[in-house]
Design an enzyme around this catalytic site. Structure first.
Site, mmCIF file in Angstrom:
data_model
loop_
_atom_site.group_PDB
_atom_site.id
_atom_site.type_symbol
_atom_site.label_atom_id
_atom_site.label_comp_id
_atom_site.label_asym_id
_atom_site.label_seq_id
_atom_site.Cartn_x
_atom_site.Cartn_y
_atom_site.Cartn_z
ATOM 1 N N ASP A 153 67.158 29.756 31.824
ATOM 2 C CA ASP A 153 65.707 29.922 31.931
ATOM 3 C C ASP A 153 65.266 29.899 33.394
ATOM 4 O OD1 ASP A 153 63.180 30.390 30.945
ATOM 5 O OD2 ASP A 153 62.756 28.291 30.480
ATOM 6 N N LYS A 200 59.970 13.966 31.828
ATOM 7 C CA LYS A 200 59.661 15.139 31.005
ATOM 8 C C LYS A 200 59.713 14.714 29.543
ATOM 9 C CE LYS A 200 60.356 20.043 30.550
ATOM 10 N NZ LYS A 200 60.778 21.251 31.272
ATOM 11 N N LEU A 233 51.794 16.023 35.616
ATOM 12 C CA LEU A 233 52.058 17.002 36.668
ATOM 13 C C LEU A 233 52.022 18.432 36.145
ATOM 14 C CD1 LEU A 233 55.015 15.210 38.473
ATOM 15 C CD2 LEU A 233 52.595 15.185 39.111
ATOM 16 N N GLY A 234 52.326 18.631 34.885
ATOM 17 C CA GLY A 234 52.362 19.990 34.347
ATOM 18 C C GLY A 234 52.680 19.967 32.871
ATOM 19 N N GLU A 235 52.587 21.158 32.274
ATOM 20 C CA GLU A 235 52.863 21.297 30.849
ATOM 21 C C GLU A 235 53.463 22.668 30.605
ATOM 22 O OE1 GLU A 235 50.672 20.600 26.509
ATOM 23 O OE2 GLU A 235 49.539 20.460 28.381
ATOM 24 N N GLY A 236 54.504 22.718 29.794
ATOM 25 C CA GLY A 236 55.150 23.980 29.476
ATOM 26 C C GLY A 236 55.407 24.128 27.996
ATOM 27 N N GLY A 237 56.272 25.064 27.657
ATOM 28 C CA GLY A 237 56.521 25.341 26.250
ATOM 29 C C GLY A 237 57.247 24.225 25.530
#
Length: 457
Positions: free
Chosen positions: A139, A39, A16-20
């Site tokens: 955050d 996650k 679904l997504g990618e972050g730091g």
């Protein structure tokens, strides 16, 4: 990783997504037969004693945040580790929320003011619940906020930034060289390594600024530039970027972006109430096209990679503090109007002192009190013009004394008498000064005095 089974239970379906910190996957809980979000914290992958310690602390922190149960907070269902002994990776299992991130909405432009108020109030509800449990988010940013099709806000990653900090210790948030949070939204005290609940409200102020104007309050070429701006620069008023922004929005957002945490809203619950009042207020018009709309290709607007270095972006034009708005301006004006009367009283008491029959003790008291009131009101007006709440308190205290003093000179003249030259002081200047000081006190203590507008010169 697709089709991989985590913890013997969660089958990864699609990313679904990618972050730091890692990747977010849609997965299938094969035990309960339901879809979930997983996650994978790849930031903490690896072996060795240090890696094991970091993952153990992450899981310990995650168990604490998993206790949060609120309709505006994404619920954590499970947590665990996957991989071999030399390459273990922790993961979180959360409820799968169907919706759109605020980062995606912002890529299409600004949002309507009622939507910004409504979503902001729900974010505050989530923050209030977490803060009451002793948990800070650290955050808040668009990519951590989801909006469901029914308009419900879901806040992601409560406390995860803290949990994933590989340098965190029991008595300090972090050590030099590791930033917990996203620099573009980071409160000054958090940039120094000492966040507090009000730091989340500062980040929300940045987010609200971005929602209603289409750009962040500060822009910088790199992480250091962002941190420096949050520490030293005054933010522009939202209305200076999006001209149809009402003054009430300027007041609220600029209060949140105050460098001093004590000058922001006291807590998230109070801010939620203020935002709901804005939601009920009539909208003056749709937000104008921002002066510099968010560009999806601009690395400074890449809200899914908190630790990457943005590309070159011009710094915002200099903005200097100007006139305070509303009741603050009235309080300052009335406080300054008292000064001539107080100085006149001081000069006439000097003349009165030359009368050999005058009560010198009473005159000396009047002089000292008048000088102190003059200094206090002038200082209060100066502080209030600089957006410092101490000015409001000083005007309230010394203005009240000046009002009583102005009235007392009439009574003193009637009791002890005096030369004719003092009569105008007793019956004109004194009551006029008392009236101005009293109204200044009333204006200074009104709640909206603490909210401000910054205007371009």
């Amino acid at each position: 990783m697709r089709d991989q089974l985590l913890g013997g239970r969660y089958r990864l379906v699609r990313q679904l997504g990618e972050g730091g910190m890692g990747q977010i996957w849609e997965a299938q809980d094969e035990t309960l037969g339901r879809p979930v979000a997983v996650k994978v914290i790849s930031l903490l992958a690896g072996g060795g004693s240090r890696g094991d310690e970091a993952r153990a602390r992450f899981l310990r922190e995650a168990r604490i945040t998993a206790q949060l149960q609120h309709p505006n907070i994404v619920t954590i269902h499970d947590l665990g580790e996957t991989g071999t002994a030399d390459n273990k990776v922790p993961f979180l299992v959360m409820e799968l929320v169907r919706g759109e991130g605020l980062d995606a909405k912002l890529r299409r432009g600004t949002v309507a003011l009622p939507d910004a108020a409504r979503w902001g109030a729900q974010i505050c509800d989530a923050l209030a619940d977490a803060h009451n449990a002793g948990i800070m988010h650290r955050d808040i940013k668009p990519s951590n906020i989801l909006i469901t099709p029914s308009g419900i806000v879901k806040v992601l990653d409560f406390g995860i930034a803290r949990a994933a900090d590989p340098y965190a210790t029991a008595d300090r948030l972090t050590q030099t060289g590791f930033i917990v949070g996203t620099p573009a939204y980071m409160a000054p005290e958090q940039a120094r390594g000492f966040p507090e609940p009000s730091s989340d409200l500062y980040a929300l102020g940045c987010l609200l600024f971005e929602l209603i104007t289409g750009r962040l309050p500060f822009r910088a070429p790199d992480t250091v530039g962002y941190l420096s701006a949050h520490l030293t620069q005054e933010p522009p008023a939202p209305s200076s970027v999006s001209t149809n922004t009402p003054p009430a929005w300027d007041n609220l957002v600029l209060s949140l972006l105050d460098k001093d945490p004590t000058q922001r809203y006291q807590n998230a619950a109070d801010l939620s109430q203020a935002l709901r009042q804005l939601d009920r207020a009539p909208e003056t018009g749709s937000p104008a096209d921002p002066a510099d709309p968010a560009d999806p290709a601009d690395p400074a607007d890449d809200r899914t990679r908190p630790y990457t270095t943005p590309g070159t972006t011009p710094l915002p034009p200099a903005v200097t503090p100007g006139r305070p708005g509303g009741t603050a301006a009235a309080a300052i004006t009335l406080a300054l109007l008292c000064l001539p009367g107080l100085l006149y009283m001081v000069s006439k008491t000097v003349e009165y002192l030359q009368d050999p029959t005058a009560p010198t003790g009473l005159i000396a008291v009047n002089m000292v009190v008048g000088i102190a009131e003059t200094v206090g009101l002038a200082t209060g007006a100066l502080l209030l013009s600089q957006r410092k709440m101490a000015g409001r308190r000083m005007i309230a205290a010394t203005g009240g004394a000046a009002a009583l003093h102005g009235l007392s000179v009439t009574a003193q003249y009637q009791v002890v008498g005096g030369p004719p030259s003092v009569e105008v002081l007793a019956f004109v200047v004194g009551p006029a000064t008392a009236a101005s000081a009293a109204v200044a006190v009333i204006m200074a203590v009104l709640p909206s005095t603490g909210r401000w507008c910054l205007r371009r010169n």
